[in-house]
Write a protein that holds these residues in place. Structure first.
Motif, short mmCIF file in Angstrom:
data_model
loop_
_atom_site.label_atom_id
_atom_site.label_comp_id
_atom_site.label_asym_id
_atom_site.label_seq_id
_atom_site.Cartn_x
_atom_site.Cartn_y
_atom_site.Cartn_z
N SER A 125 15.96 -3.15 -37.61
CA SER A 125 14.65 -3.12 -36.97
C SER A 125 13.51 -3.24 -37.96
O SER A 125 12.38 -3.60 -37.59
CB SER A 125 14.48 -1.83 -36.15
N LYS A 126 13.78 -2.97 -39.24
CA LYS A 126 12.72 -3.03 -40.24
C LYS A 126 12.27 -4.46 -40.55
O LYS A 126 11.29 -4.67 -41.25
CB LYS A 126 13.18 -2.36 -41.55
N THR A 127 12.99 -5.46 -40.02
CA THR A 127 12.63 -6.86 -40.26
C THR A 127 11.80 -7.44 -39.11
O THR A 127 11.33 -8.58 -39.23
CB THR A 127 13.89 -7.72 -40.45
N LEU A 128 11.62 -6.72 -38.02
CA LEU A 128 10.86 -7.24 -36.88
C LEU A 128 9.36 -7.28 -37.20
O LEU A 128 8.89 -6.52 -38.04
CB LEU A 128 11.12 -6.37 -35.66
N PRO A 129 8.61 -8.19 -36.56
CA PRO A 129 7.19 -8.33 -36.92
C PRO A 129 6.40 -7.03 -36.89
O PRO A 129 5.59 -6.76 -37.78
CB PRO A 129 6.66 -9.33 -35.88
N TYR A 152 5.08 -5.89 -40.54
CA TYR A 152 3.66 -6.13 -40.79
C TYR A 152 2.73 -4.98 -40.36
O TYR A 152 1.55 -5.01 -40.67
CB TYR A 152 3.22 -7.41 -40.08
N VAL A 153 3.26 -4.00 -39.64
CA VAL A 153 2.44 -2.86 -39.23
C VAL A 153 3.04 -1.54 -39.71
O VAL A 153 2.40 -0.81 -40.47
CB VAL A 153 2.24 -2.83 -37.69
N GLU A 154 4.24 -1.23 -39.28
CA GLU A 154 4.86 0.03 -39.72
C GLU A 154 4.94 0.12 -41.24
O GLU A 154 4.52 1.10 -41.85
CB GLU A 154 6.25 0.19 -39.12
N ARG A 155 5.50 -0.92 -41.86
CA ARG A 155 5.74 -0.87 -43.31
C ARG A 155 4.44 -0.66 -44.10
O ARG A 155 4.36 0.28 -44.91
CB ARG A 155 6.45 -2.15 -43.75
N PRO A 156 3.39 -1.48 -43.91
CA PRO A 156 2.17 -1.23 -44.69
C PRO A 156 1.51 0.10 -44.34
O PRO A 156 0.90 0.75 -45.19
CB PRO A 156 1.26 -2.41 -44.34
N SER A 157 1.65 0.54 -43.09
CA SER A 157 1.05 1.81 -42.70
C SER A 157 1.72 2.97 -43.41
O SER A 157 1.06 3.86 -43.96
CB SER A 157 1.13 2.00 -41.18
#
Length: 264
Positions: free
Chosen positions: A29-33, A37-42
Motif C-alpha cells: 500500500s505504500k506505493t499507491l498515490p 505522495y501524501v502519507e509519506r511526505p506528511s
C-alpha cells in the motif's frame, strides 16, 4: 505471546488478526498515490527534527517509518505493533539491513512504560480506538512513554471526512461506512493493491481526540493538513488532486506532554 519489552505477555485482540492476515502485503500500500505522495511526505515531515532524539513508533506496521527515523539520525528507536506478523516483517527488514532499531509486540492500549522518549509517532494508531474510553487509554500509554515536554505526532484519518463528498478511489483507496451497532464511526478501508488489502478502523471526532489527550496530561493540541508533495503535483498535475483537496482523508494531530503530571 511474550514479546513486550518488559517481558510481560502482550495481549492479542481480535482486531490484530486482520493484520496477521495482511502481513507483509501491507507494505504494498505504500506505493499507491495517496500513500506515496501524501502519507509519506506528511509522516516524514513529522520526523524531520528527530536527529539525536529517542523515538517510539506505536502501531509501526512493517516499520517503514521506524526505519526512516533511524536513518534521519534518531537515537534509540523502538517500533511497537499489536500484530506479531507485522513485527516479524520488521525484524526481517532489520536482519537484511541492520540499523539498530528495536521492535516489540504490544497493545498500545495497555503498554507499560518502555522508556522516556522525546518523540512518539503514531500513524493511524488512534483510528483503532472504538470508543472515547479506548482513545483515552491510548493517550495515557503515550503520556507514560514520553518525557515531560515530549511531542506526540499522529497521522490519522480525518475526523471530518465526508462520505457525501469526493472519495479517494482515484488515489488507490476506498473508504466505506461499516455498520456496527456496538460502535459509532466504524469504516472499512481498502487499499487497491494486488492483492487488495482491507481492514476496519474508526473515525473519532476531533473533540474526542482533544478531550482524551487533555485528560491524559497533554497540552497544545493542534491539527495540520496532510502534506501533498511537489513530486505528486508534477507527476499527476494539480487537477488530479482536486478530490483530495476537497475532502482530505487524512490529517495530522500534534500535542505535547505537560511538564508536570502526566495523568498516566
Amino acid at each position: 505471546m511474550t514479546d513486550a519489552p518488559d517481558g510481560s505477555a502482550a495481549r492479542t485482540s481480535h482486531d490484530d488478526l486482520q493484520y496477521d492476515r495482511i502481513g507483509e502485503d501491507y507494505e504494498l500500500s505504500k506505493t499507491l498515490p495517496l500513500t506515496w505522495y501524501v502519507e509519506r511526505p506528511s509522516v516524514l515531515g513529522l520526523l524531520a527534527d528527530v536527529r539525536g532524539k529517542d523515538v517510539l513508533d506505536l502501531a509501526c506496521g512493517t516499520g517503514v517509518y521506524t526505519r526512516h527515523a533511524r536513518r534521519l539520525g534518531a537515537g534509540r528507536v523502538l517500533g511497537v505493533d499489536i500484530s506479531p506478523k507485522m513485527i516479524e516483517a520488521c525484524r526481517a527488514a532489520e536482519e537484511r539491513t541492520r540499523l539498530g532499531v528495536e521492535y516489540a509486540v504490544g497493545d498500545a492500549s495497555e503498554l507499560p512504560r518502555l522508556g522516556e522518549f522525546d518523540v512518539l509517532l503514531a500513524a493511524y494508531l488512534f483510528n483503532y480506538a472504538d470508543s472515547p474510553e479506548a482513545l483515552e487509554r491510548m493517550a495515557r500509554t503515550c503520556a507514560r512513554n514520553l518525557r515531560a515536554g515530549g511531542a506526540l505526532r499522529a497521522f490519522v484519518a480525518h475526523p471530518d471526512f465526508d462520505f457525501g463528498r469526493p472519495l479517494p478511489e482515484r488515489y488507490g483507496f476506498s473508504f466505506e461506512r461499516e455498520p456496527d451497532p456496538a460502535h459509532d464511526g466504524r469504516i472499512r478501508v481498502t487499499a487497491h493493491t494486488d492483492p487488495r488489502i482491507s481492514f476496519s478502523a474508526y473515525l473519532p471526532s476531533g473533540r474526542a481526540f482533544e478531550e482524551a489527550f487533555a485528560a491524559a496530561g497533554f497540552r497544545d493540541c493542534s491539527w495540520d493538513g496532510a502534506r501533498l508533495s511537489v513530486e505528486g503535483e508534477l507527476e499527476h498535475g494539480p487537477a488530479y488532486w482536486d478530490d483530495f483537496r476537497a475532502n482530505p482523508p487524512w490529517t495530522v494531530f500534534h500535542c505535547a506532554k505537560c511538564a508536570e503530571g502526566s495523568a498516566a
